[in-house]
Design a protein around this motif. Structure first.
Motif, short mmCIF file in Angstrom:
data_model
loop_
_atom_site.label_atom_id
_atom_site.label_comp_id
_atom_site.label_asym_id
_atom_site.label_seq_id
_atom_site.Cartn_x
_atom_site.Cartn_y
_atom_site.Cartn_z
N MET A 286 34.78 -63.17 0.75
CA MET A 286 35.02 -64.34 1.61
C MET A 286 34.30 -65.57 1.06
N ASN A 287 33.95 -65.50 -0.24
CA ASN A 287 33.27 -66.61 -0.94
C ASN A 287 31.91 -66.93 -0.32
N GLY A 288 31.24 -65.89 0.21
CA GLY A 288 29.92 -66.06 0.78
C GLY A 288 28.86 -65.34 -0.03
N THR A 289 27.63 -65.38 0.46
CA THR A 289 26.52 -64.68 -0.20
C THR A 289 25.75 -63.88 0.85
N LEU A 290 25.10 -62.82 0.40
CA LEU A 290 24.27 -61.99 1.27
C LEU A 290 22.94 -61.73 0.57
N HIS A 291 21.86 -62.13 1.23
CA HIS A 291 20.52 -61.98 0.66
C HIS A 291 19.58 -61.34 1.68
N VAL A 292 18.46 -60.81 1.18
CA VAL A 292 17.45 -60.22 2.04
C VAL A 292 16.08 -60.81 1.71
N SER A 293 15.29 -61.01 2.74
CA SER A 293 13.88 -61.37 2.57
C SER A 293 13.09 -60.50 3.54
N SER A 294 11.91 -60.07 3.12
CA SER A 294 11.19 -59.12 3.97
C SER A 294 9.68 -59.23 3.80
N GLN A 295 9.00 -59.29 4.93
CA GLN A 295 7.55 -59.13 5.02
C GLN A 295 7.31 -57.96 5.97
N PRO A 296 6.91 -56.79 5.45
CA PRO A 296 6.78 -55.60 6.30
C PRO A 296 5.99 -55.86 7.59
N PHE A 297 6.60 -55.42 8.69
CA PHE A 297 6.04 -55.52 10.04
C PHE A 297 5.85 -56.97 10.50
N GLU A 298 6.41 -57.91 9.75
CA GLU A 298 6.44 -59.30 10.21
C GLU A 298 7.89 -59.70 10.49
N LYS A 299 8.71 -59.71 9.44
CA LYS A 299 10.12 -60.03 9.64
C LYS A 299 10.93 -59.66 8.41
N THR A 300 12.02 -58.96 8.65
CA THR A 300 12.98 -58.64 7.60
C THR A 300 14.31 -59.26 8.00
#
Length: 311
Positions: A286-300
């Motif tokens: 769909m011409n989009g992107t998917l990324h992840v960012s993570s700080q354990p037990f803070e926010k993923t």
């Protein structure tokens, strides 16, 4: 008259001499090119065929040969990469198929050999057997889906869709499960409609995978959120949790097919290792992107980003 004849003969001799020299030089160049090509093929090097020449035909030939060598090197590199990916995929698939098949075989043997098994116990075993079979069918179906998504001729029908309603719908579908597991649900979906050129079925599957993933691995944090926001020309959909998160060493690999974290092998998690791969391929279709960012037990946070439609 005699002088003219002598001049003509001299010219002919010079021309013949020049043609002989040119043919000899051309043959020498071709032999050199042949020797260098043979060496490149035998040694499997990434060299180019380099040769100093003022013959235009030989120069053009060298250009085409080097273009062909470049293309072949890319083909070999892609082949090696594909071969390595296939080897890893087969190894992971073997593991993921072997585990449920071993459990299924255990249940079947238990039913077959235990003649004194009570009716209630047999019903429980049959129920577990059915769950394992369905899990195996789901894994196989997801594998086929991923192969289809990665094929060169795959085309997804796209149309104007509102992300607001799709996001609300997906949260509602999981709401009872979230409440039963003790999750605090935080939703931020603005009243203003955001539109993209997408596929509603594909977006539903992406969000379903991301929310399921957050429930599976973010249970320790007790919070799950979905945020829809506009960033100028783009729209971002964020599914986040405050669970144990993803270590930095794994973040670049979670979208690989059949790649799972170590604890995903625990039956408690029931992960196939294909959900995020499928989600990424669908988003990109769909011409989009998917990324992840993570700080354990803070926010993923898993973020899908699409180009906004304003017309």
């Amino acid at each position: 008259m005699m002088v003219t004849l002598i001049v003509i003969m001299a010219i002919l001799i010079v021309m013949n001499g020049w043609q002989y020299y040119s043919r000899k030089k051309t043959k020498q160049h071709i032999n050199e090119i042949s020797d260098k090509l043979t060496n490149i093929i035998e040694q499997q090097t990434a060299e180019k065929v380099l040769l100093q020449t003022d013959q235009e035909a030989i120069q053009l030939l060298l250009i085409q040969i080097n273009l062909m060598l470049d293309n072949n090197q890319k083909v070999f590199a892609d082949y090696a990469k594909t071969k390595d990916s296939l080897r890893k995929m087969i190894a992971n698939m073997s593991h993921d198929l072997k585990t449920p098949l071993t459990v299924i075989l255990g249940y079947v043997e238990k039913i077959k050999l235990d003649k004194t098994m009570a009716k209630d116990e047999k019903e429980i075993v049959i129920l577990r057997l059915h769950e394992k079979v369905m899990s195996l069918v789901s894994l196989i179906n997801q594998s086929f889906d991923l192969v289809k998504l990665e094929s060169d001729d795959y085309l997804m029908p796209l149309s104007k869709v509102s992300l607001n309603e799709i996001c609300r719908k997906n949260v509602l579908e999981f709401y009872d499960l979230l409440v039963s597991k003790g999750f605090q649900v935080e939703i931020d979906i603005p009243e203003r409609n955001f539109y993209i050129l997408g596929n509603e079925e594909a977006i539903n599957r992406v969000l379903s995978n991301l929310i399921s993933n957050a429930i599976r691995y973010g249970n320790d944090g007790g919070v799950l959120g979905l945020t829809l926001r506009g960033d100028g020309e783009t729209i971002a959909v964020e599914v986040w949790d405050k669970g144990k998160g993803i270590a930095e060493v794994h973040q670049d690999r979670v979208f690989e097919r059949l790649y799972t974290l170590d604890d995903a092998r625990n039956p408690q998690f029931q992960g196939s290792g294909l959900g995020l791969s499928i989600s990424k391929r669908l988003t990109e279709a769909m011409n989009g992107t998917l990324h992840v960012s993570s700080q354990p037990f803070e926010k993923t946070t898993f973020t899908c980003r699409f180009k906004q439609m304003t017309y």
